[in-house]
Design a protein around this motif. Sequence first.
Motif, PDB file in Angstrom:
ATOM      1  N   THR A   1       0.827  -1.200   0.000  1.00 57.61           N
ATOM      2  CA  THR A   1       0.000   0.000   0.000  1.00 57.61           C
ATOM      3  C   THR A   1       0.861   1.249   0.000  1.00 57.61           C
ATOM      4  O   THR A   1       0.601   2.210  -0.719  1.00 57.61           O
TER       5      THR A   1
ATOM      6  N   TYR B   1      -5.968  -1.786   3.538  1.00 56.35           N
ATOM      7  CA  TYR B   1      -6.229  -3.011   2.773  1.00 56.35           C
ATOM      8  C   TYR B   1      -7.259  -3.855   3.513  1.00 56.35           C
ATOM      9  O   TYR B   1      -7.099  -4.164   4.693  1.00 56.35           O
TER      10      TYR B   1
ATOM     11  N   VAL C   1       1.668 -10.630  -4.455  1.00 56.01           N
ATOM     12  CA  VAL C   1       1.137  -9.353  -4.936  1.00 56.01           C
ATOM     13  C   VAL C   1       2.190  -8.260  -4.836  1.00 56.01           C
ATOM     14  O   VAL C   1       2.338  -7.430  -5.735  1.00 56.01           O
TER      15      VAL C   1
ATOM     16  N   THR D   1      -6.467  -4.046  -6.091  1.00 61.11           N
ATOM     17  CA  THR D   1      -6.033  -4.809  -4.918  1.00 61.11           C
ATOM     18  C   THR D   1      -7.079  -4.748  -3.815  1.00 61.11           C
ATOM     19  O   THR D   1      -7.360  -5.741  -3.141  1.00 61.11           O
ATOM     20  N   GLU D   2      -7.683  -3.583  -3.629  1.00 61.63           N
ATOM     21  CA  GLU D   2      -8.710  -3.436  -2.595  1.00 61.63           C
ATOM     22  C   GLU D   2      -9.950  -4.256  -2.929  1.00 61.63           C
ATOM     23  O   GLU D   2     -10.656  -4.723  -2.033  1.00 61.63           O
TER      24      GLU D   2
ATOM     25  N   PRO E   1      -7.173  -9.173  -4.544  1.00 61.55           N
ATOM     26  CA  PRO E   1      -5.838  -9.365  -5.127  1.00 61.55           C
ATOM     27  C   PRO E   1      -5.753 -10.579  -6.039  1.00 61.55           C
ATOM     28  O   PRO E   1      -4.732 -10.781  -6.680  1.00 61.55           O
TER      29      PRO E   1
ATOM     30  N   PHE F   1      -4.512 -10.605  -9.634  1.00 63.00           N
ATOM     31  CA  PHE F   1      -3.095 -10.577  -9.978  1.00 63.00           C
ATOM     32  C   PHE F   1      -2.554 -11.953 -10.344  1.00 63.00           C
ATOM     33  O   PHE F   1      -1.346 -12.177 -10.332  1.00 63.00           O
TER      34      PHE F   1
END
Length: 761
Positions: A404, A418, A464, A694-695, A698, A701
């Motif tokens: 982050t 997160y 990540v 990502t929020e 994740p 990814f």
Amino acid sequence: MYRVKWSQKDLLGENKEWFPWPDRIACILDILHHVPRSMFSEHQMSVVGWSHQVMGLPAPSRRSMKRVEKLLQKLCGIQTLRYKGALGNVYYTNDICAMIAEEFANPLVRKHLSDLPEERNTGLSEARHFSRWRHEISVDLATPMARSSGQDFYVLEPAMVMDCGSSSYRMPSRWFEKGGNVYADTWGMTMMDGQGWIVEEHDTKPIELKQFMVSFPYLRESWEQRGIADPTVILGSRQERDGRVSQWTRTDSKIGNRWREKAQGKRVYAFPVWLYCDDTSGNKSKKWNKHNSFLFTPAGLPHDQAHLEYHVHFICTSNVAPPLEMLDGISEQINKGQSEGIWAWDCEADEAALLIPSVLAVLGDNPMQSELACHIGLHGKYFCRCCFVKGKDADDMEDLDDITEELLVGAPSAAPEYPSIDSGASESASERSGSDTGGRGSKSKKKKKRKQREETAQEMLARVRRFLKVREARDPIETQRDLRNVFTAATTIGQKTHSKALKREKGIKDMYQEHFTEKVFDFMKKLSGGVPERQAKVDELVKTLPKDEMLASPVWRIQDDLDPHRDTPVEILHVVLLGFVKYFWRDAMARLSDEQKATVIACLISVRTSGLEIPPIAARTLVKYAGSLVGRDFRVVAQVAPFVLHGLVPAACYKAWVALSTLIPLIWQPVINDLVQYLADLRAGINTFLLATTEWTPRWFNKPKFHIILHLPDHIERLGPAILFATESFESYNSPIRSLSINSNRQAPSRDIAVGFAASG
């Protein structure tokens, strides 16, 4: 009804009015038969001839027209060259040098072409405004000369200049434009007691062309009268002010620049190109009939001309020869042009000119670019062709707070903490966003999958974190060294497993070299006896294979400092539109109920599209067939999705959509007015998008494209706005390639398609 018959005089061009055609009828029918992108089959042309006869119009037979077409092609057309590749396949390419010469002689193209890089602070929109062309192209392949007051000043030759009101002697190293005038980067020259000269490469200074007074040939004749050392005697060069003097090897100082002698008093221009490769199907049906094709377009065109279909040119295709085998023939032609130059008619100067071809960058989708870069592909542990980012099996376990914190650098607004991972949502997203498939050439047989251990939260967070950083850049010299080590191991008894491990650990795979290693492996299987005896037999086999660099991918033989890791730029069509937008839209449609989908359709229908410069939106198609859309559909989706999905998807999902739709206009900027600020905004936009993703979850990814986008700012900084190396115009060539494939006799499609494009100009 009557037939037209032409005499030999007609075919030789006695009719000056319609030269090189025999007459008006032949001209019209020949053009009709070879309209680019609208190929007429032989059957269709026969129907045209029949219709002429029925209407009582003069009509030559197809046999007569074929004679005309054959003669015209030989007289003034592009020749199709036959190659038998090192892998044993026969393929045909159109003459690249001839196509480049025709481009320069075409008044519709020549007026748009530029041959010099340009320095400017604002309005950056062309490849020549950026560092790859300005600083990185080899001096020998950049435009080597500029003309002033009847003299030709070549790079890497001493010249007398007027600098600050007094004469001095300097050596131009590279020509460029600035503010509408021509300048040269120059190196200082130190005379050593009248014995010769030292080139001070550390002493660089831009000097305008009009300040150049005396060129090398005149200095060579008058140096004694001027009281200076012989300009043909260069004792060496110095890279630093107090550094050691090294031997001068850039030119033969007695002769000067090699292009001066080759040009024979004519102008010499650089002609860099964008080289493109991709596959398409040669069938009209859904049955896949893979044809690998190479195309190119001039890199010296302005951005508003760069992607016109008129400027895209076909080189070759084959349904049997792999891309790297065809690249061997292409690189041979390019290297010949770089060695000897390409004579062309400059329609603007109304004189002959010498052209120097080069490859500015190699374009294509991600799997193709990986193959051309000798990279293992998107499915490998090191899945990025540009850097050494690791995939799932890396061991690092690091804290998410760092992720982050890193993403927030340059982001326009602070990000929330997160969130905890919802296993159910993550699992569903993971199913819909599985990893991209690997590079071309992988076996189609499905292997029985082992049940994989479920990834822990800590492992996922560590992955990540690695995923969202640009790692150590790949180096072409190291890649070539590693590929040689792989081949050495592959040709050593008992080292087959080690050679495969080397490829995995380095993330490399040369499909050209693979052909020869597989040949060695097959040979090893048949051997018996002790290790020394078997190794001796393998060594004998290796002696029959191509030597040294001819054993490796032809991409390393393109002689213009081409770096396949850096010069295969992020392709925004496949990464953004057919990547992020497609993933998100399919996910959104999978989440919605039938009632919610009806709401989306109603919203799409109500969108006023006049400001978007698109036709009315096919709303039901976008929703019902979300899994089968194409690039132009996702262009629409990217612009309207945040408006039609509001309140229908989770807040985190919607935030990712907003970030993506904010990022896309930044990426598709045709003109950059402040490069530093633009790159900062672009990096911040990418970070904001990745943070929002990502929020959300994740698990997106798993897709390598979410890492590949991180390299886009670096590619733009070197090559220009992303739309310059977008591939939509090349992709549109799939249709005429397919059309020619369908209309061929299928016996030699590579030849038939190449001949068809050569005839259509």
